[in-house]
Design an enzyme around this catalytic site. Structure first.
Site, short mmCIF file in Angstrom:
data_model
loop_
_atom_site.label_atom_id
_atom_site.label_comp_id
_atom_site.label_asym_id
_atom_site.label_seq_id
_atom_site.Cartn_x
_atom_site.Cartn_y
_atom_site.Cartn_z
CD GLU A 159 62.31 -18.27 -1.75
OE1 GLU A 159 62.31 -19.39 -2.23
OE2 GLU A 159 61.59 -17.33 -2.16
CB CYS A 192 60.55 -17.63 -5.48
SG CYS A 192 61.31 -19.22 -5.65
P1 NAP Z 1 51.25 -18.72 2.26
O1 NAP Z 1 49.86 -18.25 2.31
O2 NAP Z 1 52.28 -17.85 2.88
O3 NAP Z 1 51.29 -20.17 2.97
C1 NAP Z 1 52.50 -20.86 3.14
C2 NAP Z 1 52.38 -21.80 4.34
O4 NAP Z 1 52.32 -21.04 5.55
C3 NAP Z 1 51.13 -22.64 4.34
O5 NAP Z 1 51.44 -23.88 4.94
C4 NAP Z 1 50.18 -21.86 5.20
O6 NAP Z 1 49.19 -22.66 5.79
C5 NAP Z 1 51.12 -21.29 6.24
N1 NAP Z 1 50.70 -19.99 6.79
C6 NAP Z 1 50.56 -18.84 6.08
N2 NAP Z 1 50.22 -17.84 6.91
C7 NAP Z 1 50.14 -18.36 8.15
C8 NAP Z 1 49.81 -17.83 9.42
N3 NAP Z 1 49.49 -16.54 9.58
N4 NAP Z 1 49.82 -18.64 10.49
C9 NAP Z 1 50.13 -19.94 10.34
N5 NAP Z 1 50.43 -20.52 9.16
C10 NAP Z 1 50.44 -19.74 8.07
O7 NAP Z 1 51.73 -19.01 0.79
P2 NAP Z 1 51.02 -19.84 -0.39
O8 NAP Z 1 49.70 -20.34 0.02
O9 NAP Z 1 51.97 -20.84 -0.83
O10 NAP Z 1 50.87 -18.78 -1.54
C11 NAP Z 1 50.20 -17.56 -1.38
C12 NAP Z 1 51.06 -16.42 -1.93
O11 NAP Z 1 52.41 -16.60 -1.51
C13 NAP Z 1 51.17 -16.37 -3.43
O12 NAP Z 1 50.11 -15.68 -4.02
C14 NAP Z 1 52.48 -15.68 -3.62
O13 NAP Z 1 52.32 -14.29 -3.56
C15 NAP Z 1 53.31 -16.12 -2.48
N6 NAP Z 1 54.29 -17.19 -2.78
C16 NAP Z 1 55.58 -16.85 -2.89
C17 NAP Z 1 56.51 -17.82 -3.13
C18 NAP Z 1 57.93 -17.51 -3.25
O14 NAP Z 1 58.65 -18.32 -3.78
N7 NAP Z 1 58.40 -16.42 -2.74
C19 NAP Z 1 56.14 -19.15 -3.27
C20 NAP Z 1 54.81 -19.49 -3.13
C21 NAP Z 1 53.89 -18.48 -2.88
P3 NAP Z 1 47.90 -23.17 4.96
O15 NAP Z 1 48.34 -24.40 4.22
O16 NAP Z 1 46.92 -23.46 6.02
O17 NAP Z 1 47.49 -22.07 4.04
#
Ligand code: NAP
Length: 532
Positions: free
Chosen positions: A291, A328
């Site tokens: 999502e 989201c």
């Molecule tokens: P994220 O950076 O995508 O991280 C989510 C999870 O995935 C974390 O556990 C992260 O690990 C892991 N992850 C991310 N990229 C990875 C990769 N290339 N390889 C392995 N694991 C990976 O999301 P976030 O930190 O929650 O938020 C960052 C951005 O996501 C926000 O600024 C926003 O734009 C978006 N977001 C969207 C929603 C939505 O509902 N659609 C919700 C939350 C956030 P780590 O813990 O090590 O970082």
């Protein structure tokens, strides 16, 4: 897992990490994280640690996950599947209810560490806890009804010519170990024991959670609650493991582990897409239920705009800025017909947003991404600033911008999500332009119509387009606040989700972790779940 019910509980809370203090007759708790992973019933220290970055309060050290930790957890999950995957629905319902009880038993401590880590207010954490336990209990009662199994039976037709028909039965079966990535913006309802975990456990699938590095302590205390429920219900401890983050190799190794059969994820488009691609490239590809991003457009139709534009504008501001806009389903774009009535709508939104103070964002990274997004919108030609603000790095204050539909259509980047309290008003000249904006949309979690009865014709002309774009359509409301229910769809075409046939909220989310199996001419004793 032979027990049909669990031992009464909650059990005595874990005295290693929780101290109870009785003050003036009120129970308060102080949680001191030990920082370990929970792997198949054992608390495991890491070879390396990472430090948490809480919004308030002290930082703690947590074990950084490794590829070896992932393998140990997944191997244990596979072993547990041979009992848990074949356990009765009664037993799994009792287990889900026990997890809910154990979470409630740690209520104050969960709120305390959760607010420290995320900066979200206490009331939000309390509400989210209720949603989390309510979700676990709803899934428990849902699987007991049995409808989710979608049982079908085509009786044998031995006399059919030219060929007889065999006896055919179909039932949905659990798929095996599931990987879950906790979401930063829902530290309880979409994290360690959140919707993905509850759905997988309800289906009969063991879970390995990759904890979000934004709230490792909250993850730990929830894991402790699940650990206690496992003991009460005599479940194989491999049914649940939590690997803390601090290392991107953990997520990559988890989705590529050959024994993992599906992934539940909520997060960024970039992170989700990277993990989705890894799932697709495996020798045995697996479904990745991601999502990702959505701007959740609202179409404010003419009569609604003229009759109550200011009211809608103020309501939009409330929805847009709730929880620092970190939902989201945050409605980031409003489409209105240009003119004096649109001006009144914008003025009301501007005034209401102007009164919203600074709110702490979930992580420094999310705050930095918010600023980048704000600069991207502000720097696009043809975009007019309506409300601007200044705040500290980890804080968010609202921004409001305005542009024409022609300009919006010419600049694809304006349609990208800005995660935070930032709104863009898109002014159209007529319904043809409104439909062109609708046609240009990427996949969305939600699309909203604000309409009066006299707007019915315009609404009907938009519906066939919006239905192709979003998982949920709503009228005269705001999309934040997602009901956990049988009918809920929290998903949509890419990039809202990576799988448009699925939802990550509501009882239908259990379906993601099942697959249909057909039993042809098998004796009843060999066909599962065909009884009551
Ligand atoms: P994220 O950076 O995508 O991280 C989510 C999870 O995935 C974390 O556990 C992260 O690990 C892991 N992850 C991310 N990229 C990875 C990769 N290339 N390889 C392995 N694991 C990976 O999301 P976030 O930190 O929650 O938020 C960052 C951005 O996501 C926000 O600024 C926003 O734009 C978006 N977001 C969207 C929603 C939505 O509902 N659609 C919700 C939350 C956030 P780590 O813990 O090590 O970082």
């Amino acid at each position: 897992m032979g027990h049909l019910s669990c031992l009464p509980g909650p059990l005595e809370l874990d005295t290693i990490s929780i101290t109870e203090i009785l003050t003036n007759g009120t129970k308060s708790m102080s949680f001191k994280p030990h920082g370990k992973h929970l792997i198949a019933g054992n608390w495991v220290a890491g070879a390396q640690n990472f430090a948490s970055s809480p919004a308030h309060g002290p930082s703690h050290e947590y074990a950084a996950g490794s590829v070896e930790d992932v393998d140990a957890a997944v191997q244990a999950a596979e072993k547990a599947f041979w009992s848990y995957g074949y356990s009765s629905r009664d037993a799994r319902a009792a287990f889900l209810n026990a997890i809910a009880d154990e979470i409630e038993a740690r209520a104050e401590a969960i709120t305390e560490i959760g607010t420290q880590e995320t900066g979200l207010p206490e009331a939000r954490l309390q509400g989210e806890r209720g949603r989390t336990t309510g979700q676990l209990r709803l899934f428990a009662s849902h699987i007991l009804q049995g409808d989710y199994l979608d049982r079908r039976h085509d009786e044998a037709l031995p006399e059919r010519a030219p060929l007889p028909r065999p006896d055919l039965k179909m039932v949905q079966r659990p798929i095996g170990p599931v990987a879950v990535f906790g979401a930063s913006n829902f530290p309880l309802a979409f994290s360690t024991a959140g919707g993905d975990t509850a759905a997988a456990l309800a289906a009969g699938c063991p879970v390995v959670v990759k904890g979000h590095s934004a709230h490792p302590g909250t993850g730990e205390i929830i894991a402790e609650a699940i650990h206690a429920a496992i003991a009460r219900c005599n479940v194989d401890p491999g049914v649940f493991s939590l690997i803390q983050g601090g290392n991107r190799a953990v997520g990559s190794a988890l989705v590529q582990h050959p024994l993992i059969k599906a992934v539940g994820f909520t997060g960024s488009l970039a992170g989700g897409r990277a993990l989705f691609d890894l799932c697709a490239q495996r020798p045995e590809p697996i479904p990745f239920f991601g999502e990702l991003g959505s701007v959740n457009p609202m179409f404010i139709l003419d009569h609604a705009l003229s009759n109550r534009g200011a009211e809608i504008g103020a309501g939009w501001a409330g929805s847009l800025s709730m929880g620092a806009g970190q939902f989201c389903t945050n409605p980031g774009i409003a489409i209105v017909k240009a003119g004096a009535e649109a001006d009144a709508f914008v003025a009301a939104a501007q005034e209401a947003l102007g009164q919203v103070g600074a709110q702490t964002m979930l992580t420094d990274g999310i705050a930095a991404a918010y600023r980048d997004g704000q600069r991207r919108i502000a720097g696009t030609s043809g975009v007019q600033e309506v409300l601007t603000s200044v705040c500290d790095l980890r804080d968010a204050t609202p921004y409001l911008y305005k542009t024409t539909a022609q300009n919006w259509l010419a600049n694809e980047a304006l349609a990208e999500e800005v995660f935070g309290p930032l709104g863009v008003v898109v002014e159209v000249t007529d319904m043809d332009e409104a439909r062109a904006v609708a046609m240009s949309l990427q996949g969305q979690l939600t699309c909203t119509l604000h309409m009066d009865d006299a707007d019915m014709g315009d609404a009907q002309s938009l519906m066939p387009i919006l239905e192709r774009k979003a998982g949920r359509l709503l009228a005269n409301g705001f999309p934040t606040g997602v009901e956990v229910a049988d009918t809920m769809v929290h998903g949509g075409p890419y990039p809202a989700s990576t799988n448009f046939g699925a939802t990550s909220v509501g009882t239908l989310s259990i379906r993601r972790f099942l697959r249909p199996v057909c039993y042809q001419n098998l004796p009843d004793a060999l066909v599962p779940e065909m009884g009551a």
